[in-house]
Each structure stands twice: as structure tokens, then as C-alpha cells.
Design an enzyme around this catalytic site. Sequence first.
Site, PDB file in Angstrom:
ATOM      1  N   GLU A 209       0.811  -1.223   0.000  1.00 22.12           N
ATOM      2  CA  GLU A 209       0.000   0.000   0.000  1.00 22.12           C
ATOM      3  C   GLU A 209       0.843   1.270   0.000  1.00 22.12           C
ATOM      4  OE1 GLU A 209      -3.711   2.132   2.402  1.00 22.12           O
ATOM      5  OE2 GLU A 209      -3.175   0.049   2.821  1.00 22.12           O
ATOM      6  N   LYS A 225      -8.606  -1.283   0.967  1.00 21.21           N
ATOM      7  CA  LYS A 225      -9.654  -1.644   1.925  1.00 21.21           C
ATOM      8  C   LYS A 225     -10.523  -2.696   1.261  1.00 21.21           C
ATOM      9  CE  LYS A 225      -9.941   0.036   6.035  1.00 21.21           C
ATOM     10  NZ  LYS A 225      -8.937  -0.811   6.683  1.00 21.21           N
TER      11      LYS A 225
END
Length: 398
Positions: A209, A225
Site C-alpha cells: 500500500e 480496503k
Amino acid sequence: MREDGPDGVETLSRAGVDVPAAPVACRRTLVERARWQWRPADGGDPAALAQEFLAAHGLPLHDLARPAAGHDPAGACGAALYVSAAAGAGLVGAPSGAANPAPALPEVAVVVYGHGPPAPPAAAAPAAGWWLGDWAESWTPRQHAEAVTAVRAAIGRGDVYQVNLVGHAAARYAGDPLPALGRLAALPGARYGGTLTGAGWAIGCASPETLVELTDGRLVTRPIKGTRPATAVGRAELLASAKERAEHVMIVDLERNDLARVARTGSVRVDELFAVRRWCDLWQAESTVSAAVADGLGLADLLRAVCPGGSVTGAPKLAALDRVAALEPVGRGASMGALGWVAPGRIDLGLTIRTAAVDADRVHVWAGGGITWGSDPDAEVAEAAAKTRPVRAALAGR
């Protein structure tokens, strides 16, 4: 300002410079020039102090919109930058939460590198002598589920919309931990795979990420997410899940707001929404948000805007951090912070999910997930276990 000299993990082997996001072409020639570390007892604003330290060592980052000057081969190449989740919370005036379970770790570290003779290729480290004990969890599955229920109650009261809950585990070890951290950093999908070492501590990262990236005057963040097993069925479930999509879009909106604070007016855009990508044996949903950097923006203000990352806090960010501090029994340590590379004209910081840290006698890992009104406590416990499983297997040598 306190400055530490070139440093390394005492009693641990030196495996060369493998900082996440460091220029690939430079890694074999990087030599540590200077180091600065910060802990709360040191006082001061760590973001401002880090920016000042970098400038003093030939890496001015006070105006990120200004084109980088010509590269001096004899000067600094760039620097590793690590900011813990607790330090990030402090930058926005939020409580830092429970104590760091690995107190040898600094909360902020900056390591400046120049170039030297190419290092010889690292020899394969033998597995013999490495021992990893049983994991001791910071909370039981029931306690984790009860924390999820407490977050849902806070959402029901209107205190928050989403909170990311993180658990911790530690295991004793014997032998040199750096090969184990190297295995972790090499996991498939680790965009920010790498290590950073210091006196009596080391961090290994396998994060996919992007917390924030700056290239050619444009800021980019890639929040993740939504998680499912990396099977055809899991991918279909992730794409079809209204709960996962709502959780994801909420964080995308938060990240748009964070970038808008440091961007040129009207330049924030969502380039990609809810793309499904693979990390190890998991599918994860990722979006890309970008913006043009505002004139005069410095590194310190950028860190204050994006730390800690919205995907590991929740929304609204400050209210979510209050819940995190109240519910998590152990500090986030090296996890859920920032780690990567900074240099004039280029910043690339990963968010330290899928990250482990070692101190003198223990290995530490963390894992969690975002809690919304639609969360099922047992499913959230299972998701955290699925995220930490590849990390623990790599550390164990499996």
C-alpha cells in the site's frame, strides 16, 4: 538537534541496504552517511526536525513543487524515512495509544545515504541457527470480537463511521533475524518490500500500500480496503460486497480530503476506484487518488496531512484514533506507519501494513481491519488472521 552517526543493528549481520522504494539502480552502492532518530522524550516537532535534518545533509524538501536540482554524484542520494503510527497520531494531535511493545524502536528515523563502491552480492543465508518460538497474542479472539462490537456501538451512537482495529503478537527468537525479515520483504505483491535496521532493532516490510508518492509534481495515494481469499470465488465476493465497497469508498473520501489540504485547488481526482489486486493469497481492493502538489509545500506539512494513513485509522480520523487508543491493548509499534524513500523531486512512502519488527529477543507482528456498522465480529477476527498468516510463515521460514 540530536544526530546519531552511521549505525546498524548491533550483533546482527549486515545484509546491505534494502530500504523500501530506494532506487533499484543505487541499492548496491548506497552507503549510510548520517542518521537521526526521535522518541517523544526528545521533544519538538518530529516532522519539522526531520525536514531540517534532511536539509542539513543536502536533501532540501521545504518546497516539493520546485523541480529538483541537478544531481551531485558526490552528494547524498536520498534518505530512508520511517514514521510510526504513534508519531503520526501525535502530528495530528491525537492520542498515541498504548505503549510500543518494542521500545528499542524509535518513533521516527531518518537515514541519509550517499554512494560508495558497489557492495558484493549478498550470499544466501543458511537457515541453520534460526529459531522462532510460539506466538503470544495481544488479545484473544473473543477480546478482538468484543472490540469490534464496541466499535459498532460507537458507530451506532454516531461517534465514528469506521475504525481500524489492530492486534499484535510477539515471539521469541534465536539467531540472525535479518534473513527472516528478508523473506518477509520478498513476499509476492510487496510493493514496499524491504528492511531498515538500527541499533538493537530492525523492521521488515512487505506492504502493498502506497501512503503517499510524489513524482513530477503530483501526489498519489493508493488506499487498500477490502479483503478476500485469492480464489475465483473470493474475487467475485469482494466485487459483489456492498459492505466492502462502502467501507472502501469511505476511506477514499477521507484520502481525497487529506490530499486536498496540501494540493492545488481543484486538482484532486480519483484515477481508479476499487481495483482488485493480489497480495500473497489474498485479493484486496485498491483505489488511486492523486493531486497536484501546492506551491511551497514542505515534507513536514505533507506528513502532517497524510499521517497516519486513513485506511488504518478510520473516519473521521481524529475520532477514530480516539477509539483506537481506547480499545487496542498494545501499541502499533512499527505497523500502520510510514516507511520508504525521500529525495528532492521524489517521495515514495509505503504504509507499514504486513510489517514485522525485531528487538533484542522478540519478533513483533501486527494485523487488523476496518470496522463498519456492517462488520461481523467473527469475520473480522478471521480476516486479521488471514492477513498475518503469510507474514508469520515467511518469518518462520515456511
